[in-house]
Write a protein that holds these residues in place. Structure first.
Motif, mmCIF file in Angstrom:
data_model
loop_
_atom_site.group_PDB
_atom_site.id
_atom_site.type_symbol
_atom_site.label_atom_id
_atom_site.label_comp_id
_atom_site.label_asym_id
_atom_site.label_seq_id
_atom_site.Cartn_x
_atom_site.Cartn_y
_atom_site.Cartn_z
ATOM 1 N N ARG A 242 1.141 7.060 -6.786
ATOM 2 C CA ARG A 242 0.107 8.066 -6.993
ATOM 3 C C ARG A 242 0.635 9.469 -6.705
ATOM 4 O O ARG A 242 0.269 10.437 -7.400
ATOM 5 N N LEU A 243 1.480 9.588 -5.716
ATOM 6 C CA LEU A 243 2.058 10.893 -5.411
ATOM 7 C C LEU A 243 2.949 11.364 -6.552
ATOM 8 O O LEU A 243 2.919 12.552 -6.942
ATOM 9 N N ALA B 102 -1.643 10.595 1.766
ATOM 10 C CA ALA B 102 -1.862 9.149 1.683
ATOM 11 C C ALA B 102 -0.549 8.398 1.835
ATOM 12 O O ALA B 102 -0.510 7.304 2.417
ATOM 13 N N VAL B 103 0.534 8.967 1.332
ATOM 14 C CA VAL B 103 1.852 8.339 1.495
ATOM 15 C C VAL B 103 2.240 8.298 2.981
ATOM 16 O O VAL B 103 2.740 7.288 3.479
ATOM 17 N N GLN C 67 2.166 1.773 -3.493
ATOM 18 C CA GLN C 67 1.095 2.261 -4.353
ATOM 19 C C GLN C 67 0.839 3.757 -4.147
ATOM 20 O O GLN C 67 0.685 4.510 -5.115
ATOM 21 N N GLN C 68 0.823 4.195 -2.914
ATOM 22 C CA GLN C 68 0.575 5.602 -2.628
ATOM 23 C C GLN C 68 1.734 6.483 -3.094
ATOM 24 O O GLN C 68 1.517 7.627 -3.519
ATOM 25 N N ARG C 69 2.949 5.943 -3.003
ATOM 26 C CA ARG C 69 4.086 6.717 -3.524
ATOM 27 C C ARG C 69 3.953 6.904 -5.029
ATOM 28 O O ARG C 69 4.288 7.976 -5.577
ATOM 29 N N ALA D 5 -2.375 13.057 -2.246
ATOM 30 C CA ALA D 5 -1.474 11.925 -2.479
ATOM 31 C C ALA D 5 -0.328 11.917 -1.475
ATOM 32 O O ALA D 5 0.091 10.847 -1.003
ATOM 33 N N GLU E 285 0.829 -1.203 0.000
ATOM 34 C CA GLU E 285 0.000 0.000 0.000
ATOM 35 C C GLU E 285 0.868 1.260 0.000
ATOM 36 O O GLU E 285 0.541 2.254 -0.679
ATOM 37 N N GLN F 170 0.225 8.292 5.544
ATOM 38 C CA GLN F 170 -0.628 7.301 6.205
ATOM 39 C C GLN F 170 -0.120 5.882 5.944
ATOM 40 O O GLN F 170 -0.071 5.046 6.850
ATOM 41 N N ALA F 171 0.265 5.622 4.708
ATOM 42 C CA ALA F 171 0.784 4.297 4.363
ATOM 43 C C ALA F 171 2.091 4.015 5.085
ATOM 44 O O ALA F 171 2.347 2.880 5.511
#
Length: 485
Positions: A76-77, A114-115, A72-74, A111, A69, A117-118
């Protein structure tokens, strides 16, 4: 014996119980199945030793999912950042609207959040995986395992075992409210002299009657009264490197270091029991026997402390009671000290040789017996309590002083070669006072005992640094000469 007023050491006795200075609950911090108990129940464990292992596979899978996860967030960022980098110059040239720029900026910031948080989820998964290996936070004695291998562990049944630290060990005992009030009253009136809290020495006697070899110190007394028991908690701390003491043992606690000021003490055999209570036989001015009711206090070695019934100067009979009757004429003789063994090799003697204690034809020690005789009494490290060996060395000195009414005893205390200078001074003074009190109990007049402050605290070897020197000095000898002794 003639009754005299003198400072008498006091030993208070209580019932106590040992307690670990740090008993730690070993608990599981995550839910799961207990896979293995690693330690041996009841064994000593050290800080960092593994005690239990839980099933790691669910937590390894959770860590892998959190890591995926995060990746994935990285990604998207990175996409949101690239889009913002394209929109920003176009918006500056009015090729795109301000709304397009705001949307791109919001997507990049979302994004980025979210990174973070992940990343936190990865850290949490790593911690949970680490919690599957359960270690001891302290060095101590382990208890039995409360959960067996294969058990499911959750927050409701997370307790696995205990680890109790053995060194140092606490000994708890209690003072009743009446005892505390009585001690305060006696201290305020001057009848009882109490040292500072840290200078009180504690000895414990185990259930089989043996004495624990090390002495402890009182380090804590509760400020509030326990309303359930009506007592105040007091705690002493003992070094227990060998692990001889275990938590939960019941022991007899003896607290020493206090002195009863200007007290009267008589040998235990002098106190007898009658229909009206305790009494002693005294000799009147007319030379007749007379019983005297007394109120006894605590024991002081082989003596009773008498709280009331006797006064300074009274003549108390200590032997040959069988023929006594009220008003019977008696011929009194001064009591003699019991025979004791010769001083051991550790005692130092003045004038380059052993002190001559051969009795003179009249039964008293000759003048040679008190011409500069010296003894060095050794104390346990950190202790101001006179041992039996030291007492046996002190008895001949007392006998010499009784045989020469003009001689004086000069006492110089030393202290251990370790610790702070202030603590060494206090310990040296306490040791010297203990020797003085022993001489007073032996019947030596207080004005014939000279108590000197320690001149050199840590001189000589470790054994020499924990000694108290007692020198018999003939009367009239110059002070300088006495100092040279």
């Amino acid at each position: 014996m003639a009754v005299s007023l003198r400072d008498v050491p006091v030993i208070f006795e209580y019932v106590g119980q040992t307690e670990s200075s740090q008993q730690v609950e070993i608990r599981a911090r995550v839910n799961g199945f207990l896979e293995e108990r690693v330690y041996k129940e009841g064994s000593m464990v050290h800080a960092g030793d593994v005690m239990f292992r839980m099933d790691r596979k669910p937590f390894e899978a959770a860590l892998d999912a959190a890591q995926a996860e995060f990746n994935q967030q990285r990604a998207r960022l990175d996409t949101a950042q690239a889009n913002l980098n394209r929109v920003r110059p176009l918006a500056a040239k009015n090729a795109l609207s301000q709304k397009d720029l705001d949307d791109a900026t919001g997507q990049q910031q979302a994004a980025a959040a979210a990174v973070e948080q992940a990343r936190a989820d990865v850290t949490s998964a790593q911690l949970n995986l680490g919690y599957t290996t359960i270690t001891s936070p302290v060095t101590g004695l382990s208890s039995f395992a409360k959960k067996q291998d294969g058990s499911y562990i959750d927050s409701a049944n997370s307790l696995l075992t205990y680890v109790a630290k053995l060194d140092p060990m606490w000994v708890n005992f209690a003072l009743s409210e009446n005892e505390l009030l009585r001690l305060r009253e006696q201290t305020t009136s001057g009848a009882l002299k109490l040292p500072a809290l840290g200078m009180l020495e504690v000895e414990i006697v185990l259930a089989d009657g043996s004495v624990f070899p090390l002495r402890g110190r009182i380090t804590f007394s509760d400020a509030s009264l326990n309303t359930e028991t009506g007592t105040y908690l007091v705690r002493a701390v003992f070094d227990n490197q060998e692990g001889l003491l275990r938590p939960g043992q019941f022991v007899r606690v003896k607290v020493s270091g206090a002195e009863r000021a200007k007290a009267i003490s008589v040998p235990q055999e002098a106190v007898q029991q009658g229909e009206q209570g305790s009494f002693v036989w005294t000799v009147t001015a007319e030379g007749k026997a007379q019983p005297r009711l007394v109120e006894t206090g605590e024991w002081n070695g082989t003596d009773w402390v008498v709280n009331s019934g006797l006064h300074a100067g009274d003549q108390v009979i200590v032997d040959n009671f069988i023929r006594l009757a009220p008003g019977a004429p008696v011929k009194a003789h001064p009591a003699k000290l019991p025979a004791v063994a010769a001083p051991k090799a550790v005692a130092k003697q003045g004038n380059g040789g052993a002190a001559n204690t051969t009795p003179s034809p009249g039964g008293a020690p000759s003048a040679q017996a008190h011409a500069g005789a010296k003894a060095a009494l050794l104390f346990e490290v950190g202790s101001a309590q006179i041992s039996e060996d030291a007492a046996s060395q002190l008895a001949p000195i007392a006998a010499q002083l009784h045989g020469a009414a003009s001689a004086r005893a000069v006492i110089s205390g030393y202290a251990d070669a370790s610790g702070s200078h202030e603590a060494n001074l206090k310990l040296a003074a306490a040791r010297a006072k203990a020797v003085r009190s022993a001489l007073l109990v032996a019947g030596v007049a207080e004005d014939r005992i000279e108590l000197r402050p320690p001149a050199d605290i840590t001189a000589g070897t470790k054994d020499e640094a924990r000694r108290v020197e007692v020198t018999v000095v003939p009367a009239g000898k110059p002070a300088a000469a006495r100092e040279a002794q």
